[in-house]
Design a protein around this motif. Structure first.
Motif, short mmCIF file in Angstrom:
data_model
loop_
_atom_site.label_atom_id
_atom_site.label_comp_id
_atom_site.label_asym_id
_atom_site.label_seq_id
_atom_site.Cartn_x
_atom_site.Cartn_y
_atom_site.Cartn_z
N UNK A 894 0.82 -1.21 0.00
CA UNK A 894 0.00 0.00 0.00
C UNK A 894 0.85 1.25 0.00
N UNK A 895 1.34 1.63 1.16
CA UNK A 895 2.15 2.85 1.26
C UNK A 895 3.58 2.65 0.78
N UNK A 896 3.99 1.40 0.65
CA UNK A 896 5.37 1.13 0.22
C UNK A 896 5.43 -0.20 -0.49
N UNK A 897 6.55 -0.48 -1.13
CA UNK A 897 6.75 -1.75 -1.81
C UNK A 897 8.24 -2.06 -1.84
N UNK A 898 8.54 -3.30 -2.20
CA UNK A 898 9.94 -3.69 -2.32
C UNK A 898 10.08 -4.83 -3.33
N UNK A 899 11.31 -4.94 -3.89
CA UNK A 899 11.62 -6.00 -4.84
C UNK A 899 12.22 -7.19 -4.10
N UNK A 900 11.83 -8.39 -4.53
CA UNK A 900 12.35 -9.63 -3.97
C UNK A 900 12.83 -10.51 -5.11
N UNK A 901 14.03 -11.06 -5.01
CA UNK A 901 14.55 -11.99 -5.99
C UNK A 901 14.79 -13.33 -5.29
N UNK A 902 14.47 -14.41 -5.97
CA UNK A 902 14.68 -15.73 -5.38
C UNK A 902 15.09 -16.74 -6.43
N UNK A 915 16.37 -9.46 -0.96
CA UNK A 915 15.25 -8.52 -0.90
C UNK A 915 15.70 -7.20 -0.31
N UNK A 916 15.02 -6.16 -0.76
CA UNK A 916 15.24 -4.86 -0.13
C UNK A 916 14.57 -4.87 1.25
N UNK A 917 15.10 -4.05 2.13
CA UNK A 917 14.44 -3.94 3.43
C UNK A 917 13.09 -3.27 3.27
N UNK A 918 12.11 -3.75 4.05
CA UNK A 918 10.77 -3.18 3.97
C UNK A 918 10.79 -1.76 4.54
N UNK A 919 10.46 -0.75 3.71
CA UNK A 919 10.54 0.64 4.18
C UNK A 919 9.41 1.04 5.13
N UNK A 920 8.40 0.18 5.30
CA UNK A 920 7.29 0.52 6.21
C UNK A 920 6.79 -0.75 6.88
N UNK A 921 5.96 -0.58 7.89
CA UNK A 921 5.41 -1.72 8.62
C UNK A 921 3.89 -1.69 8.60
N UNK A 922 3.34 -1.33 7.46
CA UNK A 922 1.88 -1.16 7.38
C UNK A 922 1.17 -2.35 6.75
N UNK A 923 1.92 -3.40 6.36
CA UNK A 923 1.30 -4.57 5.72
C UNK A 923 0.47 -5.34 6.75
#
Length: 992
Positions: A894-902, A915-923
Motif C-alpha cells: 500500500x504505502x510502500x513496496x519492495x523488490x524480492x529476488x529468489x 530482498x530490499x528492506x521493507x521501508x514501512x510496517x503497514x502490511x
C-alpha cells in the motif's frame, strides 16, 4: 543475483566434493566389489516371511491360551462353593521380587498376583470364592512359562472384576482412585436418554453419569450412538447421524454432548424406540456389525410399553436386545420397564449411582456360551499401554465358560471371564527385516479396523489406549486409502506410489526405489579376522555402531563401553557364529574397512579449518558412524544409529547436498555467547551402481562453521571477487551497485532450506536465529515467498500428541456435589411437590443409608489426575516447490513496496533470497507459523463382527433388577425419624 547464485553453487560443489570424498568413496566400493554382492529385495517374499514368523509367534501364544481356558473351566467346575470365608486358613506371603528386563519390572515367578478395583467389595463371598478357585491357575501359569520362556503376562480377567496375573509384580496403582477394571465386551448398541421435564436435579445427574460409565465399557470393535427423547428423538451430537465407532475420540464427544444436555418436554417412548430401531436396522449404519445389537434406555419412569414399536421392528426374531435402567426415585410402577426388557431378551436394572456391569454383560455373553467351542476363538486386541509397564502390547484373549449346571440341571449360560496372554510390540518388530529395507523402508501392519499394529509413526506419548488409524499415521492420499481398504479385505498385492512423507494381522511393506536392493557382504575368513582387529584400534576412535549384532552382545549407549563389549565377544565367537546376525555383522565389518580407507586416503590430508569446516563424517547402512577429527566426535549430537538420524534419512530421499541447521531453543538464544560456534550440517548420499543395480549404501557430509561460511556467503553474493581484488560494479544498464556484503544495511540476503528454515543470513542480528522458521525471522518476506508459490503448505494431524490438562474450576476436596435449593424454593409450595424436592430428599436418605452423605472425595491437587492429556494437534509443514529458474517479486504494502529476488541453488535443498528492506510496517499480513495447534476431530471407521446361534437362551432373570442393599438397622432408624413428625402432635396433646 543470478550471477551470485551461480558462484554459490560452484563453490559449494567444489569444496564439499573435495573434502567429503564422495567420489573417492564410490571408488573404494568399486575396488571392494569382490567382497560383497547386491541382492534384490523381493517385497512379496519379505512380506510372506514376516507374516509366517508373526503367525508362528501368535500360534505359540494361542496354545498357552487354550490350555489356560481349558484348565480354568475345569477348576471352576470342581470348586465347591463356600458361604463363609474360603480364605480363612490362607496365610500371607512375603514375596521377593527380582528385576527382569523382559518385563521391565520386578517379578516373582513362583506366585501370581491379584488386582481388584476399588469400587468392588473385597469381602463379598463371590469375590472370595473367585480368589479361591483361581489360585489353582498358578500351576498352569508356571507350566506354560516352562514350555515357552518368551511368554509375558498371563492374565485371567473375571466377569466379577477380579484380575489374576502371572508372574506376580506389585500393582502400579495410580495416585487417584484405582478403578482399573478388566471387563470389556464388544457390542453394537444405541443408548436412549429420557430428557423430559420430570428428569431434573440429582436424577438427571445420575443419568448422565450412568451413560458415561456405560460408554467406558465399549471398545473400538463396538458401534454406538446416544439419543435423547421427549416428544421426539434426536442424536445428542447432531453430526453423528448413524452408529459410529466407539473409539476414544467419539466417546469423548458423546460425553461432552451428554454433559451439556438439558431436560424439557414430556415423554414419548414410541419416538425414542422408533429412532433407535431405525438406527440399528439401517445397514449403512454399521453394515457388518451384526452381533449383540441392543438398545439401552435410561429413564426415571413411565407407563407406556410401546408394544406396537416392538411388533413392527423386533418381533418375532428379537434380533435387538432392550435393556431398561431405572435411575433416580422409584415412586412409580416399574412393571412396564420390566416388561419391555423381558419381551426383548434384555434385563431391567435399577441403579442409583454406578451401573452394575455384570447385569448386562451376563446377558450379552449368552449366545457365546451357547455356541460352545465354536465361540472359543482367539481375539487380538488393539495396541495399548500395558498397565504393568511392559510398554506397547497386544493381548490374545479367549473366553472362559461356566460349565456348572444351574438349578434346572441345564448348562449354565454365564461367562466366567476372559483369559489373556500379552505380546510386546517390540517382540513382533524383531520379526521384521529392518536393516534389509534401508533407513526409510519399513514394514507396517493393521488390524481389521484399519488401526496400526506396527508402524514407525506409532509413538503414543500418553494414555493407555492406542488407536492410530493407518491414514492418520501417514500423510493421507487416495492411493493409501485404497491400500488400507485392500488390506482390511485381506487382498494380497503390491503398489508403487509417489507420496509426501513426514520429517499378526495383514502385514505390508514400504520400500523406496533405492532400497529395492541391499548389500550382502561376502567376506573370507582371513578378511574377517583382519577387519575384526581393526574395529578396536584405537578404542576411543569416534566410530559408532550400536546395533544388536549378536544375542550375547551387551548393548550400551556409551560408545567406548559398547566397543569393549563388542571386541570381547569377537574374541570368544567368530562372525559366522549362529548366535550372531551374519548379514549385519559382515556388513558392519565391510563398512568399517571402507570408511577407514576414506579417512586414510582423503580426510587425514585435509586441513578442515582452511575450508571453514568443523568436522567431516560418514555413516553407512551397516550401522557405522565415523566422525573426524576425533575431537569433533566428543560434541557429536546426532543419533549414532544411522537409520534413526534425520540427516541420514533426508539425504537418501533427496538428491544433492542437504543443509540442516540446529533449531535454537529460547534458552540457547539467551545463553549462547558471541564467540560460540554454530555448526551447519551438510550431507549427501553416496550412490553406486554394480551390475546394473543402484543402491545408496552410505551418507557423507561436513559440519560448516557458520561464522566462517557467512563471511564467504557475503563475498560470493557480492560484486567482488573472492580475493577482494577488482570489482564487478554495476553499470548504468546493470541496475544498482548494491550487494550482500557492502550493502547489508539495505539489502537482505538469505539462504533458506526446503522446509522454510533459516540457514544463513548477511544480517549479523540473524545469527542467533539460524535454524528458526523463516517466518519468525521476516514474516513479510516468508509470506511473499509462500504467496508466490515458492513454498507449498501441507497440513496433517498428530493423533498421539500431549496437551496440558485443562483445569476444572469446580474440582477440589469437597463433599459430593448435590442439588442445592434456594430460599425461594423452600418457601414455594409447588417446589415441595416437584421431582427436584423428592430428588433432594432421596439423596439425603440414601446418603445416610450408605454412609456417604458427608464422605469427601479424596482429591490430590498434585497428582489425582495426570497433568497431561492426549489430544489431536494440527501440524503444518512447508516444502519447497519445483523451481527451475530465478523469479522477481514486487511486494506491495500500500504505502510502500519492495523488490524480492529468489532462486533455488542447484544440487542443494537451498533457496537463495535477496530482498530490499521493507521501508514501512503497514502490511496487514497474517504471520505464517509452524507451531502446532490443538484440534478436535473425529474419524469414523466401520468394522466386522458376526455371530449366530439357534439355541434358546435362559431369560428368566430379565426383570429381577439390581439395586444396592443398605443396612437393616439404618433403614429402621430412618423409618423412626420419618414417623416422628406424624406422632409428635398426638403426644404433645396428651401431655396437655
Amino acid at each position: 543475483m543470478i550471477h551470485w547464485a551461480g558462484r554459490i553453487e560452484k563453490e559449494l560443489e567444489k569444496v564439499l566434493q573435495h573434502v567429503t570424498g564422495t567420489q573417492q568413496m564410490r571408488s573404494i566400493y568399486n575396488e571392494k566389489k569382490s567382497q560383497f554382492e547386491i541382492k534384490r529385495n523381493n517385497p512379496k517374499d519379505l512380506v510372506d516371511r514376516v507374516a509366517r514368523d508373526i503367525a508362528k509367534l501368535l500360534n505359540s501364544k494361542r496354545k498357552a491360551l487354550e490350555k489356560l481356558a481349558r484348565e480354568a473351566e475345569q477348576l471352576q467346575k470342581e470348586h465347591v462353593w463356600q458361604d463363609g470365608n474360603p480364605l480363612e486358613s490362607a496365610t500371607s506371603l512375603e514375596l521377593e521380587f527380582v528385576d527382569d528386563p523382559n518385563f521391565k519390572n520386578k517379578v516373582n515367578y513362583s506366585s501370581s498376583a491379584v488386582q481388584i478395583p476399588t469400587d468392588i467389595y473385597k469381602g463379598s463371598p463371590v469375590i472370595l470364592n473367585e480368589l479361591n478357585w483361581t489360585q489353582a491357575l498358578e500351576r498352569v501359569f508356571i507350566e506354560n512359562r516352562k514350555e515357552d520362556s518368551s511368554l509375558r503376562w498371563q492374565v485371567f480377567g473375571s466377569a466379577t472384576g477380579v484380575t489374576r496375573y502371572y508372574p506376580a509384580t506389585p500393582w502400579k496403582a495410580p495416585k487417584k482412585i484405582d478403578l482399573y477394571d478388566v471387563r470389556r465386551r464388544p457390542c453394537a448398541s444405541l443408548r436412549l436418554f429420557r430428557r423430559s421435564g420430570s428428569v431434573s436435579g440429582l436424577t438427571l445427574k445420575l443419568m448422565k453419569t450412568s451413560v458415561e460409565k456405560m460408554l467406558d465399557t465399549l471398545s473400538d470393535d463396538d458401534y454406538v450412538n446416544v439419543a435423547r427423547f421427549n416428544e421426539k428423538a434426536d442424536a445428542v451430537y447432531a453430526c453423528f447421524r448413524t452408529l459410529v465407532q466407539a473409539n476414544a475420540r467419539n466417546k469423548k464427544i458423546f460425553k461432552e454432548a451428554v454433559g451439556d444436555m438439558q431436560a424439557k418436554g414430556t415423554t414419548d417412548y414410541k419416538s425414542g424406540f422408533t429412532f433407535a430401531f431405525e438406527q440399528l436396522l439401517n445397514e449403512s449404519s454399521a453394515p457388518r456389525a451384526n452381533c449383540n445389537k441392543m438398545i439401552m434406555m435410561f429413564t426415571d419412569g413411565g407407563e407406556d410399553r410401546a408394544q406396537e414399536i416392538f411388533e413392527k421392528y423386533n418381533w418375532p426374531n428379537k434380533t435387538v436386545r432392550v435393556f431398561t435402567f431405572s435411575v433416580g426415585q422409584h415412586n412409580y410402577d416399574v412393571t412396564p420397564l420390566q416388561w419391555i426388557a423381558c419381551a426383548n431378551k434384555g434385563v431391567w436394572i435399577s441403579s442409583f449411582v454406578f451401573l452394575s456391569l455384570q447385569e448386562y454383560l451376563d446377558v450379552l455373553g449368552r449366545p457365546m456360551v451357547l455356541a460352545g467351542n465354536k465361540a472359543k476363538q482367539v481375539q487380538w486386541t488393539n495396541v495399548y499401554h500395558d498397565a504393568l509397564g511392559l510398554g506397547l502390547v497386544i493381548t490374545g484373549t479367549m473366553p472362559v465358560f461356566n460349565l456348572t449346571a444351574d438349578t434346572t440341571s441345564s448348562q449354565n449360560q454365564l461367562i466366567l471371564g476372559v483369559m489373556g496372554v500379552d505380546i510386546a510390540i517390540n517382540e513382533i518388530k524383531r520379526k521384521t527385516p529392518t536393516y534389509r529395507l534401508g533407513a526409510n523402508g519399513y514394514t507396517f501392519a493393521i488390524d481389521p479396523n484399519g488401526y496400526v499394529l506396527l508402524h514407525p509413526n506409532l509413538q503414543p506419548k500418553v494414555g493407555p489406549s492406542v488407536t492410530l488409524d493407518f491414514l492418520d499415521a501417514e500423510l493421507e492420499d487416495s492411493n493409501k486409502e485404497e491400500i488400507r481398504r485392500q488390506m482390511i479385505d485381506g487382498k494380497p498385492g503390491q503398489k508403487k506410489i509417489k507420496t509426501l512423507i513426514k520429517s499378526v494381522d495383514e502385514a505390508r511393506l514400504v520400500l523406496p526405489t533405492y532400497s529395492e536392493n541391499h548389500i550382502k557382504a561376502n567376506l573370507s575368513d582371513q578378511i574377517l579376522q583382519v577387519q575384526c582387529k581393526y574395529l578396536g584400534i584405537p578404542i576411543k576412535m569416534p566410530c559408532l555402531f550400536l546395533r544388536e549384532y549378536c544375542n550375547d552382545l551387551e548393548l550400551s549407549n556409551n560408545n567406548t563401553e559398547f566397543l569393549l563389549n563388542f571386541i570381547a565377544l569377537m574374541e570368544k565367537v567368530t562372525p559366522d557364529s549362529k548366535q550372531c546376525d551374519n548379514l549385519l555383522l559382515h556388513n558392519l565389518i565391510l563398512d568399517t574397512g571402507i570408511i577407514r580407507q576414506l579417512v586414510e586416503k582423503v580426510w587425514k590430508n585435509k586441513d578442515l579449518n582452511t575450508y571453514g569446516f568443523l568436522a567431516v563424517f560418514a555413516a553407512s547402512d551397516g550401522g557405522v558412524t565415523r566422525v573426524f577429527p576425533n575431537k569433533a566426535a566428543e560434541t557429536w549430537e546426532e543419533n549414532p544409529e544411522p537409520f534413526n538420524a534425520s540427516y541420514y534419512r533426508r539425504s537418501l530421499d533427496n538428491k544433492g547436498y542437504i543443509f540442516r541447521a540446529p533449531y535454537p531453543t529460547a534458552r540457547d538464544r539467551l545463553l549462547t555467547p558471541e564467540n560460540d560456534t554454530i555448526g551447519i550440517l551438510v550431507s549427501t548420499a553416496v550412490e553406486i551402481t554394480v551390475g546394473g543395480k543402484t543402491i545408496k549404501p552410505a551418507v557423507v557430509g561436513v559440519k560448516l562453521d557458520l561464522e566462517a561460511w557467512t563471511d564467504k556467503f557475503k563475498i560470493l553474493a557480492s560484486n567482488h571477487t573472492d580475493n577482494h581484488q577488482g570489482s564487478n560494479t554495476c553499470g548504468p544498464n546493470r541496475g544498482c551497485e548494491m550487494d550482500c556484503e557492502a550493502n547489508s544495511e539495505d539489502l537482505l540476503c538469505y539462504l533458506v532450506d526446503d522446509g522454510g528454515f533459516l540457514i544463513m543470513s548477511n544480517q549479523k542480528d540473524d545469527w542467533n536465529k539460524v535454524g528458526m522458521f523463516f517466518s519468525d525471522v521476516d514474516h513479510y518476506l516468508m509470506y511473499a515467498l509462500y504467496n508466490n508459490s515458492f513454498y507449498n503448505r501441507k497440513r496433517s494431524f498428530d493423533y498421539q500428541s500431549v496437551c496440558e490438562r485443562i483445569p476444572n474450576s469446580e474440582a477440589g476436596a469437597a463433599p459430593r456435589a448435590v442439588f442445592v435449593p434456594t430460599i425461594a424454593d423452600f418457601v414455594n409450595v409447588a417446589w415441595w411437590t416437584s421431582a427436584a424436592a423428592w430428588s433432594l430428599v432421596q439423596q439425603f436418605i440414601y446418603g445416610l443409608a450408605y454412609h456417604s452423605w458427608f464422605v469427601t472425595d479424596e482429591v490430590n491437587a498434585e497428582g489425582s489426575d495426570s497433568k497431561e492429556r492426549s489430544c489431536v494437534m494440527i501440524q503444518t509443514q512447508y516444502y519447497l516447490s519445483n523451481l527451475s529458474s530465478s523469479y522477481n517479486i514486487l511486494q506491495d504494502c500500500g504505502n510502500c513496496s519492495r523488490l524480492i529476488h529468489a532462486k533455488k541453488i542447484n544440487n542443494t535443498n537451498l533457496l537463495f533470497v535477496v530482498a530490499e528492506k521493507m521501508p514501512c510496517n503497514t502490511c496487514e499480513i497474517k504471520k505464517l507459523s509452524q507451531e502446532e495447534e490443538e484440534c478436535i476431530l473425529f474419524h469414523v471407521v466401520y468394522q466386522l463382527a458376526e455371530r449366530k446361534t439357534n439355541q434358546i437362551e435362559n431369560t428368566s432373570d430379565c426383570g429381577r433388577g439390581h439395586s444396592f442393599r443398605p443396612s437393616l438397622y439404618t433403614l429402621l432408624l430412618i423409618q423412626l425419624l420419618l414417623l416422628y413428625p406424624a406422632v409428635s402432635p398426638h403426644c404433645h396433646s396428651l401431655l396437655h
